[in-house]
Motif scaffolding. Structure first.
Motif, PDB file in Angstrom:
ATOM      1  N   ALA A  18     -30.893  54.477 -76.408  1.00 52.94           N
ATOM      2  CA  ALA A  18     -30.355  53.831 -77.458  1.00 52.94           C
ATOM      3  C   ALA A  18     -29.080  53.981 -78.276  1.00 52.94           C
ATOM      4  O   ALA A  18     -28.795  53.242 -79.246  1.00 52.94           O
ATOM      5  CB  ALA A  18     -31.443  53.952 -78.686  1.00 52.94           C
ATOM      6  N   VAL A  20     -28.216  56.760 -80.001  1.00 53.46           N
ATOM      7  CA  VAL A  20     -28.371  57.266 -81.401  1.00 53.46           C
ATOM      8  C   VAL A  20     -27.245  58.576 -81.213  1.00 53.46           C
ATOM      9  O   VAL A  20     -27.602  59.346 -80.494  1.00 53.46           O
ATOM     10  CB  VAL A  20     -29.688  57.672 -81.664  1.00 53.46           C
ATOM     11  N   LEU A 211     -28.324  42.210 -91.016  1.00 54.74           N
ATOM     12  CA  LEU A 211     -29.230  42.380 -89.753  1.00 54.74           C
ATOM     13  C   LEU A 211     -30.550  42.618 -90.021  1.00 54.74           C
ATOM     14  O   LEU A 211     -31.635  42.089 -89.820  1.00 54.74           O
ATOM     15  CB  LEU A 211     -28.569  43.424 -89.182  1.00 54.74           C
ATOM     16  N   ARG A 212     -30.789  43.780 -90.908  1.00 58.10           N
ATOM     17  CA  ARG A 212     -32.290  44.227 -91.522  1.00 58.10           C
ATOM     18  C   ARG A 212     -31.989  45.075 -92.534  1.00 58.10           C
ATOM     19  O   ARG A 212     -31.056  45.811 -92.674  1.00 58.10           O
ATOM     20  CB  ARG A 212     -32.910  44.913 -90.142  1.00 58.10           C
ATOM     21  N   ALA A 213     -33.319  45.498 -93.038  1.00 51.93           N
ATOM     22  CA  ALA A 213     -32.962  46.283 -94.411  1.00 51.93           C
ATOM     23  C   ALA A 213     -33.811  47.512 -94.263  1.00 51.93           C
ATOM     24  O   ALA A 213     -35.089  47.306 -93.763  1.00 51.93           O
ATOM     25  CB  ALA A 213     -33.232  45.524 -95.784  1.00 51.93           C
ATOM     26  N   PRO A 219     -38.552  49.376 -92.397  1.00 51.27           N
ATOM     27  CA  PRO A 219     -38.190  48.343 -92.464  1.00 51.27           C
ATOM     28  C   PRO A 219     -38.711  47.577 -93.829  1.00 51.27           C
ATOM     29  O   PRO A 219     -39.940  47.769 -94.014  1.00 51.27           O
ATOM     30  CB  PRO A 219     -38.448  47.409 -91.276  1.00 51.27           C
ATOM     31  N   GLN A 283     -27.438  54.220 -89.053  1.00 42.95           N
ATOM     32  CA  GLN A 283     -27.969  53.905 -87.681  1.00 42.95           C
ATOM     33  C   GLN A 283     -29.223  53.216 -88.051  1.00 42.95           C
ATOM     34  O   GLN A 283     -29.686  52.231 -87.438  1.00 42.95           O
ATOM     35  CB  GLN A 283     -28.170  55.091 -86.811  1.00 42.95           C
ATOM     36  N   ILE A 284     -30.116  53.769 -88.840  1.00 42.84           N
ATOM     37  CA  ILE A 284     -31.340  53.374 -89.127  1.00 42.84           C
ATOM     38  C   ILE A 284     -31.323  51.886 -89.802  1.00 42.84           C
ATOM     39  O   ILE A 284     -32.045  50.932 -89.708  1.00 42.84           O
ATOM     40  CB  ILE A 284     -32.408  54.142 -89.998  1.00 42.84           C
ATOM     41  N   ASN A 286     -28.931  50.026 -89.690  1.00 49.32           N
ATOM     42  CA  ASN A 286     -28.671  48.812 -88.486  1.00 49.32           C
ATOM     43  C   ASN A 286     -29.685  48.720 -87.360  1.00 49.32           C
ATOM     44  O   ASN A 286     -29.181  47.699 -86.408  1.00 49.32           O
ATOM     45  CB  ASN A 286     -27.081  49.168 -87.979  1.00 49.32           C
ATOM     46  N   GLY A 287     -30.506  49.567 -87.068  1.00 48.01           N
ATOM     47  CA  GLY A 287     -31.399  49.139 -85.991  1.00 48.01           C
ATOM     48  C   GLY A 287     -30.493  49.732 -84.640  1.00 48.01           C
ATOM     49  O   GLY A 287     -31.066  49.109 -83.598  1.00 48.01           O
ATOM     50  N   SER A 288     -29.599  50.329 -84.741  1.00 48.66           N
ATOM     51  CA  SER A 288     -28.814  50.612 -83.417  1.00 48.66           C
ATOM     52  C   SER A 288     -27.885  51.981 -83.632  1.00 48.66           C
ATOM     53  O   SER A 288     -27.826  52.506 -84.939  1.00 48.66           O
ATOM     54  CB  SER A 288     -27.856  49.533 -83.064  1.00 48.66           C
TER      55      SER A 288
END
Lengths: 321, 518
Positions: A18, A20, A211-213, A219, A283-284, A286-288
Motif C-alpha cells: 500500500a 505506507v 477524499l475522506r475524513a 473514518p 496517510q490515514i 488520505n487513505g493512502s
C-alpha cells in the motif's frame, strides 16, 4: 499464526504494497537525509520563518510587531493602540499554546474571540508570560509576535468547532506530495492536532476536493460537532495554495517539509508554520501511503524544475481520480 | 549511501567475529564455562583495614582464615604501600602483621584471598576440648546471682548441652526477657560483649564453648562486617549457633574465618580501626587464568576486569548490564514502537530496580512521580524560569524521598527506604517532562508514556536479573561487541514497527471511496 490476529495488525508486506511510510523510514531515509541539521533553526522559530518568507515574497499573516525583550513591553501600549484585531503568539510555541486572539475593541478593553473582555494589563501579562517562556518548548525564554488576525475563508465556516482550520502539505524536494485539512473539534479542545481528536480530511492533490475524513484514526463522514457532511467540502484557491507550499523548498532548503497553511477570506492562502519532522497521520487521513509518492519523486531526473512544473507534476500524478 | 551501508556491514561483521571469537577462545582455551553454576565457584574475599595512624610507628595484626577441608586456597595477596608484611602462625590460626616505622593520617591495607569452595566445605571442627571442664569465669555481684538464677531456669527447660544452648539463646533474644536476663543484657555495650556473655554463661554451666567468626558469602557484596557465632561441644562434636537467632548448625554459604576468641584485628599506633569485607564469585580462578595465558604467550588477564579491586569489580557487575537495558529500549522503540519518557530513562529505572527489587521499586517510583507531578502543578501557576523550576523540582523530590522514608519507617514498611537508590535527577526530569507533556498534550499521553517507560524498565529488569545474562555480561565482557553490532543494525532498520501495523491497518485492501459514495 491465528487468523484473527490480522484483525488487529496488518501484515507488513500488505502495508508495503500500500506504499505506507514507516516512522523509522521517515527518520532515516527522509528527515535525516534531506533536512540539513543546520537549517532546522529556520523552521523551529516562527519569527525567523516569517522573516525568511517575507524576504522570499511568500505570503504569510502580516507581522504587526515583535516584543523581544522585557523592556520592549513598554512599547506595547503604543503598538496596540491603533489595532482593533490581532493575534499574539509565542515564536517557539507548539500545539497552539499561548495564542491570544483579539477580534475587537470595546473602549480601552480588548475582546477575545470567545467574547471575553480583557484589560490592557491582562494583555501585557500575557506578553510577559510569553517572554518568560511559559508557552515555549522546554520553557526557554521566548519572543512574542503580534500578527494580523486571520479570518477563515467562509467555505470552512460550518466545518470547524473553533479556531481556524489549517492545511498540512508534505513537500518533498519541492514537490507537494500529500495534503490534508485539519479541523478542530470539541474533543481536541479547539486544537488542530489529530492526535488529540481533531478531524483530518484527506485532500485530492488535483483539485483540493475532500477524499475522506478520520478522527482518532477512524473514518468519519460528518463533523462530530457541526454534523456537516465532509463530502461537499473542497478547498478553494488550490493551485495557488500548492504553488505557495512548493516555494517553501527554495525558501528553506529543507527537502522533507510539512507546510501548514491557512486560507484567509481576504488574503487567500498564507503560510502559517513549517515543520521539519511532519507526522505520518496524513496517510490515514488520505487513505493512502506516502512512500510510493516519495519514491516516484526520488526516481525523477533531477535538475531543478521550476515551481510551476513541480505543482503540475503533483496535480497530475498524485490525483485520486 | 551504498558505501556507508557496506562500511556498516563490515563493522557489524568485524564486531560479531571479534566478540564471538574472544568468547570462544576464553571458553575453549582458558576453560571458562559458558553457563553459570557448572563448577564449584571460586570466591575472592577481600578484607579492607582502615585506621588513623598516630604519627609514629604503626602495626596492624589481622587474623587470617584457618586452613579447612573443602576450601582450597588458590591465591593470597597483601597490599600495603610502605609496610613490611610478616605472616606468623598462632596455634591453628595464621596472622598477618603489617608494620611501618612512620605513618600518619588515614591508612588503608588490603588482604585478598582466592578460594575454591566445595559444596560441603564447612566441615565440623576436628579438635576436641583441651580439658574436661572449661575454666569457670568469675562474675561480680549482682550479675553472678542473676546468672545463676537464669542458668537454673534454663537447665530445667533443657535436656543436654545442645538444647541448653538453644534455650539460653532464645531467652537472651526474647522480646520480653525476665528480670535476670534484663540485668545481664543491660550491662552490654556491643555485639561482641553479648557473645562474650553467652560464652561466660555457657562456661559457668560447664559447657565448652568458643567464639567463631565468619563471612556470609553473597556474590557482589561490599562493606560487609564479619559475623560472630558461638560453637559449643555437645560431648561428641562441635555445633555452631547463631547468637542472634538461636538457630543451630552452619548457615548456607557461611565461610569460617577464625575460631577462638582472639581478636580479628589489632592495631597499635592507630585509632578508629575497622575491617570490612568485599566478596565476589567467579567461574575460574584468575591465577589459573594468568598461568595459562602466560604459557600461551599473551597476557590478557592483566588488562581484564579481574585485575581490578573487588569493589570496582562489583560495580562493573551492574555497569556491564546497562548495555542489555539499552538494547531492550532500542527493540521496544524501533521494532515495537512504544513511547518512553526520556530515551534511556527506563534503563536507569531498571538499574534502580536492581537495588529495590521490582514491585517495591515500581510502587516507590509511581508514588514519587505522582506526588511530584501534583506539587509541580502547584508550581506551574507561578511564573518561573526553566532552571529555577527544575531546581525546585529536584528539591521537592528530595523532600518527597525524606518524607517517604520517615513515614514508611514509622509504619514499618522497610522496603520504602530503598527510595534512595533512585537517582534524584532522573526522578526530577521525569516529573518535569511528564508535567510539560500533561500541559501540552493532555493526561492521555502522560499515561501512554509512563506506561511505556515502566514496561521497558520492567523488561530490562527481568533480563538484567536473569542469572545467565548476569553471568555472561560480567565474565565475557567481549560480548558487548555483539550488543554494539545489534545496536548498529537496529539503527538501520527502516521497516514497520509493530504498533504501526495496527495504526495503519485501515490503509490496506480498502479501495478509496469516491466522495459521491459517502
Amino acid at each position: 499464526m491465528p487468523v484473527n490476529l490480522f484483525k488487529w495488525f496488518a501484515r507488513p508486506h500488505a502495508l508495503l504494497d500500500a506504499g505506507v511510510l514507516s516512522m523509522n523510514r521517515r527518520n532515516l531515509c527522509y528527515v535525516s537525509r534531506y533536512n540539513k541539521r543546520s537549517l532546522l533553526p529556520l523552521v523551529d522559530d516562527k519569527l525567523s520563518t516569517k522573516r525568511l518568507a517575507e524576504k522570499a515574497g511568500v505570503a504569510v499573516p502580516k507581522l504587526l510587531g515583535v516584543i523581544q525583550y522585557q523592556h520592549d513591553v513598554q512599547q506595547l501600549h503604543k503598538l496596540l493602540d491603533h489595532l482593533s484585531e490581532f493575534v499574539i503568539k509565542p515564536a517557539n510555541g507548539s500545539g497552539g499554546k499561548g495564542i491570544l486572539v483579539i477580534t475587537g475593541r470595546d473602549g480601552s478593553d480588548f475582546v477575545k474571540g470567545s467574547g471575553e473582555k480583557l484589560g490592557f494589563a491582562d494583555v501585557k501579562r500575557h506578553v510577559t508570560n510569553t517572554l518568560g517562556g511559559l508557552y515555549s518548548l522546554g520553557g526557554k525564554t521566548d519572543v512574542a509576535l503580534i500578527e494580523s488576525l486571520i479570518r477563515a475563508d467562509p467555505v470552512f465556516e460550518r466545518y470547524s468547532h473553533e479556531g481556524v482550520p489549517d492545511i498540512r502539505t508534505i513537500v518533498f524536494k519541492g514537490y507537494p506530495v500529500m495534503a490534508m485539512l485539519r479541523l478542530a473539534t470539541k474533543a481536541s479542545d479547539g486544537k488542530a492536532n489529530l492526535h488529540q481528536g481533531a478531524v483530518g480530511v484527506g485532500l485530492d492533490m488535483a483539485s483540493g476536493q475532500s477524499l475522506r475524513a478520520v478522527q482518532f484514526d477512524q473514518p468519519v463522514t460528518h463533523h462530530p460537532d457541526t454534523m456537516q457532511d465532509f463530502s461537499a467540502l473542497s478547498v478553494p484557491h488550490w493551485k495557488q495554495l500548492l504553488t505557495l507550499t512548493a516555494r517553501c523548498y527554495e525558501m528553506t532548503g529543507l527537502g522533507y517539509l510539512g507546510v501548514d497553511m491557512v486560507l484567509d477570506q481576504n488574503e487567500g492562502p498564507l503560510i502559517l508554520e513549517l515543520n521539519a519532522r511532519p507526522g505520518l497521520a496524513i496517510q490515514i487521513a488520505n487513505g493512502s501511503g506516502l512512500r510510493s509518492r516519495l519514491e516516484m519523486i526520488e526516481t525523477l531526473k533531477s535538475g531543478d524544475n521550476a515551481v510551476s512544473e513541480r505543482v503540475t507534476y503533483a496535480m497530475t500524478h498524485f490525483s485520486h481520480f | 549511501m551504498n558505501t556507508a551501508r557496506t562500511q556498516l556491514a563490515l563493522v557489524v561483521i568485524l564486531l560479531t567475529v571479534a566478540g564471538l571469537g574472544l568468547t570462544l577462545y576464553k571458553h575453549m582455551t582458558l576453560g571458562f564455562p559458558l553457563l553459570p553454576g557448572r563448577h564449584s565457584p571460586v570466591w575472592t574475599l577481600e578484607a579492607q583495614i582502615n585506621f588513623d595512624a598516630e604519627d609514629g610507628p604503626a602495626q596492624a595484626i589481622l587474623t587470617l582464615p584457618a586452613a579447612q577441608d573443602g576450601a582450597i586456597v588458590l591465591d593470597e595477596f597483601f597490599s600495603s604501600p610502605g609496610y613490611g608484611i610478616n605472616v606468623k602462625k598462632q596455634g591453628s590460626q595464621r596472622q598477618a602483621v603489617w608494620s611501618i616505622r612512620q605513618a600518619e593520617e588515614r591508612q588503608t591495607l588490603f588482604y585478598r584471598i582466592q578460594l575454591r569452595l566445595e559444596p560441603e566445605h564447612l566441615t565440623k571442627a576436628a579438635d576436641e576440648p583441651a580439658s574436661d571442664k572449661p575454666d569457670t569465669p568469675v562474675l561480680t555481684e549482682p550479675y553472678s546471682t542473676a546468672a545463676k538464677t537464669l542458668l537454673a531456669t534454663i537447665r530445667e527447660k533443657s535436656s543436654d548441652n545442645e538444647s541448653f544452648t538453644g534455650t539460653l539463646l532464645q531467652e537472651l533474644n526474647s522480646v520480653d526477657p525476665d528480670q535476670n536476663t534484663n540485668m545481664l543484657l543491660g550491662n552490654l555495650t556491643s555485639r561482641n560483649d553479648k557473645v562474650q556473655l553467652i560464652l561466660d554463661l555457657l562456661h559457668q554451666e560447664g559447657i565448652h564453648a568458643r567464639m567463631v567468626r565468619g563471612l556470609q558469602l553473597e556474590d557482589g557484596r561490599r562493606k560487609q562486617p564479619i559475623v560472630d557465632m558461638v560453637e559449643i561441644w555437645n560431648g561428641w562434636h562441635w555445633i555452631l549457633f547463631n547468637p542472634d537467632t538461636a538457630a543451630s548448625g552452619a548457615p548456607d554459604n557461611f565461610f569460617l574465618w577464625q575460631r577462638g576468641g582472639k581478636s580479628l584485628l589489632d592495631v597499635m599506633g592507630g585509632s578508629h580501626s575497622r575491617v570490612e569485607f568485599s566478596m565476589i564469585s567467579q567461574p575460574i580462578p584468575t591465577k589459573q587464568l594468568a598461568l595459562e595465558e602466560a604459557a600461551s604467550g599473551i597476557s590478557m588477564v592483566d588488562f581484564s576486569i579481574y585485575s581490578l579491586p573487588l569493589e570496582e569489580q562489583n560495580a562493573f557487575k551492574t555497569i556491564l548490564l546497562v548495555p542489555i537495558g539499552i538494547l531492550v529500549v532500542l527493540v521496544m522503540r524501533v521494532l515495537v514502537g512504544l513511547r518512553t519518557s526520556g530515551t534511556f530513562m527506563p534503563v536507569l529505572i531498571a538499574v534502580a530496580f536492581l537495588q529495590t527489587r521490582w514491585l517495591p521499586g515500581l510502587v516507590i517510583f509511581i508514588t514519587v512521580v505522582t506526588v511530584g507531578l501534583w506539587l509541580r502543578f502547584i508550581l506551574s501557576r507561578l511564573n518561573m524560569l526553566l532552571v529555577a523550576r527544575l531546581g525546585s523540582v529536584v528539591i521537592m523530590v528530595v523532600g518527597i524521598m525524606v518524607t517517604m522514608s520517615i513515614l514508611s519507617w514509622k509504619l514499618g514498611i522497610t522496603q520504602a527506604l530503598t527510595v534512595t537508590f533512585f537517582p534524584m535527577i532522573i526522578l526530577a526530569w521525569t516529573i518535569e517532562r511528564m508535567s510539560i507533556l500533561w500541559e501540552e498534550e493532555g493526561p492521555r499521553d502522560v499515561f501512554i508514556e509512563g506506561f511505556g517507560s515502566l514496561l521497558v524498565a520492567s523488561l530490562s529488569y527481568l533480563l538484567m536479573t536473569n542469572r545467565h545474562v548476569e553471568y555472561l555480561t560480567f565474565n565475557f565482557p567481549e560480548l558487548l561487541m555483539l550488543v554494539l553490532a545489534a545496536t548498529l543494525l537496529l539503527g538501520q532498520y527502516t521497516g514497520y514497527r509493530l504498533l504501526e501495523l495496527k495504526r495503519f491497518r485501515s490503509l490496506i485492501g480498502k479501495p478509496l471511496q469516491h466522495p459521491a459514495e459517502y
